[in-house]
Design a protein around this motif. Structure first.
Motif, short mmCIF file in Angstrom:
data_model
loop_
_atom_site.label_atom_id
_atom_site.label_comp_id
_atom_site.label_asym_id
_atom_site.label_seq_id
_atom_site.Cartn_x
_atom_site.Cartn_y
_atom_site.Cartn_z
N GLY A 112 23.64 44.92 -57.93
CA GLY A 112 22.36 44.83 -57.24
C GLY A 112 22.01 43.47 -56.67
O GLY A 112 20.85 43.23 -56.35
N LEU A 113 22.99 42.61 -56.48
CA LEU A 113 22.69 41.29 -55.95
C LEU A 113 22.03 41.38 -54.58
O LEU A 113 21.02 40.70 -54.31
CB LEU A 113 23.98 40.46 -55.86
CG LEU A 113 23.83 38.96 -55.68
CD1 LEU A 113 23.10 38.34 -56.87
CD2 LEU A 113 25.19 38.32 -55.49
N LEU A 167 25.51 50.33 -62.74
CA LEU A 167 24.14 50.85 -62.67
C LEU A 167 23.32 50.37 -63.87
O LEU A 167 22.13 50.08 -63.73
CB LEU A 167 24.15 52.38 -62.60
CG LEU A 167 24.71 52.96 -61.30
CD1 LEU A 167 24.77 54.48 -61.39
CD2 LEU A 167 23.88 52.54 -60.09
N ASP A 168 23.94 50.29 -65.03
CA ASP A 168 23.24 49.75 -66.19
C ASP A 168 22.84 48.30 -65.95
O ASP A 168 21.72 47.87 -66.28
CB ASP A 168 24.13 49.84 -67.43
CG ASP A 168 24.40 51.27 -67.87
OD1 ASP A 168 23.65 52.17 -67.45
OD2 ASP A 168 25.38 51.48 -68.62
N ARG A 169 23.76 47.55 -65.34
CA ARG A 169 23.49 46.14 -65.07
C ARG A 169 22.37 45.98 -64.06
O ARG A 169 21.46 45.19 -64.23
CB ARG A 169 24.78 45.48 -64.55
CG ARG A 169 24.67 43.99 -64.27
CD ARG A 169 26.00 43.45 -63.75
NE ARG A 169 27.05 43.57 -64.75
CZ ARG A 169 27.28 42.67 -65.68
NH1 ARG A 169 26.54 41.56 -65.75
NH2 ARG A 169 28.25 42.83 -66.56
N VAL A 170 22.43 46.75 -62.97
CA VAL A 170 21.42 46.60 -61.93
C VAL A 170 20.06 47.10 -62.39
O VAL A 170 19.02 46.57 -62.00
CB VAL A 170 21.85 47.29 -60.62
CG1 VAL A 170 21.81 48.80 -60.71
CG2 VAL A 170 20.99 46.82 -59.46
N SER A 171 20.04 48.10 -63.25
CA SER A 171 18.76 48.60 -63.76
C SER A 171 18.04 47.52 -64.57
O SER A 171 16.81 47.40 -64.51
CB SER A 171 18.98 49.85 -64.61
OG SER A 171 19.47 50.91 -63.81
N LYS A 172 18.80 46.71 -65.31
CA LYS A 172 18.21 45.60 -66.04
C LYS A 172 17.76 44.51 -65.09
O LYS A 172 16.65 43.96 -65.21
CB LYS A 172 19.21 45.05 -67.05
CG LYS A 172 19.52 46.00 -68.20
CD LYS A 172 20.56 45.40 -69.14
CE LYS A 172 20.90 46.36 -70.27
NZ LYS A 172 21.95 45.81 -71.18
N ARG A 173 18.61 44.18 -64.11
CA ARG A 173 18.28 43.12 -63.15
C ARG A 173 17.02 43.45 -62.36
O ARG A 173 16.21 42.57 -62.05
CB ARG A 173 19.46 42.92 -62.19
CG ARG A 173 19.17 41.99 -61.02
CD ARG A 173 20.39 41.78 -60.16
NE ARG A 173 21.23 40.73 -60.69
CZ ARG A 173 22.52 40.55 -60.38
NH1 ARG A 173 23.12 41.39 -59.57
NH2 ARG A 173 23.20 39.54 -60.91
N MET A 174 16.82 44.72 -62.04
CA MET A 174 15.73 45.12 -61.16
C MET A 174 14.60 45.83 -61.91
O MET A 174 13.81 46.56 -61.31
CB MET A 174 16.28 46.05 -60.07
CG MET A 174 17.39 45.45 -59.23
SD MET A 174 16.86 44.08 -58.19
CE MET A 174 15.82 44.90 -57.01
#
Length: 226
Positions: free
Chosen positions: A58-59, A83-90
């Motif tokens: 999600g950068l 998706l797990d990573r981007v959900s935390k980031r966003m």
């Protein structure tokens, strides 16, 4: 630094791949974000609806959301760890940004759903690049912008060498990372001729296929035909 070296380039990212890319490589890719400013954002309407295909961690989804708080964005990816990573980031962007599992070659959206479609560094992983391009254009509203970027297989040594300096890795690994990038990443990506072939479609107009200056990344930019 790379995992295994990716086996098939179309394999879905594991958690290890996702960590490596987002931690080490993504900061270098992010240096080319000015292409989004020049070739994508100006053609998006106010309160537009955008699809980020192969959003990864999600950068660039975050970049869009920060630059244009009026946008609603959907990011898709085949990798659940990403998706797990981007959900935390966003997490703080709920309500206007969402994410879901999705395949670029078979998008689960209706025709002419989005005001803009972005795909950053994902096309080399698609199992059918021409079909994926067709799907991106299908879900794009008429006149809407499309921006697809990817590592350039024909990048100059100097541009690749500069790119590696932005990796978040010890500098003594630069030679190894450069060889890996040129052989296993850019070497299995696309070049300008491939980009021109992919963009040679009657439903895509105002096409620009070019290298991003000073970067081993190329882009395909255009609009869906009115």
């Amino acid at each position: 630094m790379v995992m295994a070296p990716f086996d098939k380039i179309t394999n879905t990212y594991t958690g290890a791949h996702a960590w490596m890319y987002e931690t080490v490589v993504a900061p270098a890719v992010y240096e080319s974000r000015h292409a989004v400013d020049e070739y994508f954002l100006p053609d998006l309407p106010q309160n537009g609806y955008v699809l980020d295909v192969g959003c990864g961690g999600g950068l660039f989804t975050k970049y869009l959301a920060d630059k244009r708080p009026d946008l609603r964005i959907v990011g898709i990816d085949l990798s659940q760890p990403q998706l797990d990573r981007v959900s935390k980031r966003m997490a703080g962007y709920s309500g206007r940004v969402s994410f879901q599992l999705g395949d670029a070659t078979n998008l689960d959206f209706g025709d002419e759903t989005f005001d803009g479609v972005l795909s950053y560094g994902s096309i080399k992983h698609w199992t059918d690049q021409a079909r994926g391009m067709g799907e991106c254009i299908r879900v794009l509203k008429r006149g809407g912008p499309l921006l697809v970027t990817e590592a350039d297989r024909s990048a100059t040594f100097e541009d690749a060498e500069r790119f590696i300096t932005f990796y978040k890795a010890p500098r003594f690994l630069d030679r190894v990372n450069l060889a890996i990038f040129r052989t296993w990443i850019a070497g299995r990506a696309i070049d300008l001729d491939d980009g021109r072939a992919l963009a040679d479609r009657p439903d895509l107009v105002d096409v620009t296929v070019t290298r991003i200056p000073g970067s081993p990344i190329m882009m395909i930019a255009g609009r869906r035909a009115p």
